[in-house]
Design an enzyme around this catalytic site. Sequence first.
Site, PDB file in Angstrom:
ATOM      1  N   GLY A 142       0.807  -1.206   0.000  1.00 25.52           N
ATOM      2  CA  GLY A 142       0.000   0.000   0.000  1.00 25.52           C
ATOM      3  C   GLY A 142       0.844   1.261   0.000  1.00 25.52           C
ATOM      4  O   GLY A 142       2.068   1.225   0.111  1.00 25.52           O
ATOM      5  N   ASP A 143       0.157   2.388  -0.133  1.00 25.60           N
ATOM      6  CA  ASP A 143       0.760   3.722  -0.054  1.00 25.60           C
ATOM      7  C   ASP A 143       0.227   4.346   1.225  1.00 25.60           C
ATOM      8  O   ASP A 143      -0.960   4.665   1.325  1.00 25.60           O
ATOM      9  CB  ASP A 143       0.352   4.543  -1.277  1.00 25.60           C
ATOM     10  CG  ASP A 143       0.931   5.952  -1.281  1.00 25.60           C
ATOM     11  OD1 ASP A 143       1.185   6.501  -0.193  1.00 25.60           O
ATOM     12  OD2 ASP A 143       1.109   6.513  -2.375  1.00 25.60           O
ATOM     13  N   HIS A 152      12.050  12.427   7.074  1.00 24.66           N
ATOM     14  CA  HIS A 152      13.023  13.360   6.483  1.00 24.66           C
ATOM     15  C   HIS A 152      12.847  13.519   4.975  1.00 24.66           C
ATOM     16  O   HIS A 152      13.455  14.398   4.364  1.00 24.66           O
ATOM     17  CB  HIS A 152      14.459  12.963   6.849  1.00 24.66           C
ATOM     18  CG  HIS A 152      15.015  11.801   6.074  1.00 24.66           C
ATOM     19  ND1 HIS A 152      16.364  11.510   6.050  1.00 24.66           N
ATOM     20  CD2 HIS A 152      14.421  10.843   5.296  1.00 24.66           C
ATOM     21  CE1 HIS A 152      16.580  10.447   5.300  1.00 24.66           C
ATOM     22  NE2 HIS A 152      15.420  10.032   4.842  1.00 24.66           N
ATOM     23  N   GLN A 190      17.356  15.424  -3.480  1.00 23.12           N
ATOM     24  CA  GLN A 190      16.716  14.152  -3.796  1.00 23.12           C
ATOM     25  C   GLN A 190      15.258  14.009  -3.374  1.00 23.12           C
ATOM     26  O   GLN A 190      14.560  13.144  -3.909  1.00 23.12           O
ATOM     27  CB  GLN A 190      17.499  13.002  -3.141  1.00 23.12           C
ATOM     28  CG  GLN A 190      18.770  12.630  -3.879  1.00 23.12           C
ATOM     29  CD  GLN A 190      19.179  11.205  -3.548  1.00 23.12           C
ATOM     30  OE1 GLN A 190      19.706  10.939  -2.479  1.00 23.12           O
ATOM     31  NE2 GLN A 190      18.934  10.289  -4.457  1.00 23.12           N
TER      32      GLN A 190
END
Length: 331
Positions: free
Chosen positions: A221-222, A241, A292
Amino acid sequence: MGSTEDLDYPQIILQYNNGFLVSKVMFTACELGVFDLLLESGDPLSLDVIAARLGTSTTGMERLLDASLYRNTEISNIYLTKSSPKSQYHIMMYYSNTVYLCWHYLTDAVREGRNQYERAFGVSSKDPFGAMYRSEEEMLKFLAGQNSIWGICGKDVLTAFDLSSFTRIYDLGGGGGALAQECVSLYPNCTVTIYDLPKVVQVAKDQFIPPKEQRIAFHEGDFFKDSIPEADLYILSKILHDWDDDKCGQLLAKVHQACRPGGGVLLVESLLKEDRSGPVETQLYSVNMLVQTEGKERTPAEYSKLLVAAGFREVQVKRTGKLYDAVLGRK
């Protein structure tokens, strides 16, 4: 910076200027297999032998190395050879082949305040993990790299607090599962469910978690979009983070709602000092978050504020003295 010696000859500036050269020498020696060859040999090898066995030019290898006979040091055997349980090879390859290319565009990142995947790899920067996982090969490199970190830091962050009272644990964004494996090893009475994207879960099952390990389960899942099941403890290791305060707040609120009364959340992050004056590694990681991700490294007070706003209480902070620290909040 700032000693009187620097005014006559800027030694420290020159060292900083050459810092990336040191990193690339180490990365290249790892990639070529120099340390693995020396470990397998057990005896010192000449430059000609190393070059011949690794299929490199003698001239190039001579520049990379700097003596007539070579052998590994103990620290090289432990951390720079692929076969070592504490090998940092995979994270170094990720830094060399991915992070390094993003940092080429640091100036653009500072100007624009956003990650640089589009410039570095020609992929959309709007979804950082879509960019990180742009191919199965890239995803595998990233997950293997993260696993190598927990090989040297996992025990410290998981024993910063006594977690033995938490029996049902969810590792949100658990990736390759090294932290989950360390957790069930340290706390035999617990079960850990790795909650991650379907393609990540599949790689973890196929590549990293032994089928015989019954105490580790998986949930596809997300966690931003899908529900989070009930548990005693949620581990978020190097998750917050990656995101700005708003998204961190959204996620922590969902975690708090799902958490059993008396349960908690364990944040594993590299903590800045409260005055943001260090540690240097954490300051550099925060710059890396700029190139990033959408996030940043934070102070203990900043993480505590996020946890309290989400409803957690009794927030405790433990610094491990290594790269990653632990923050525990209770419901």
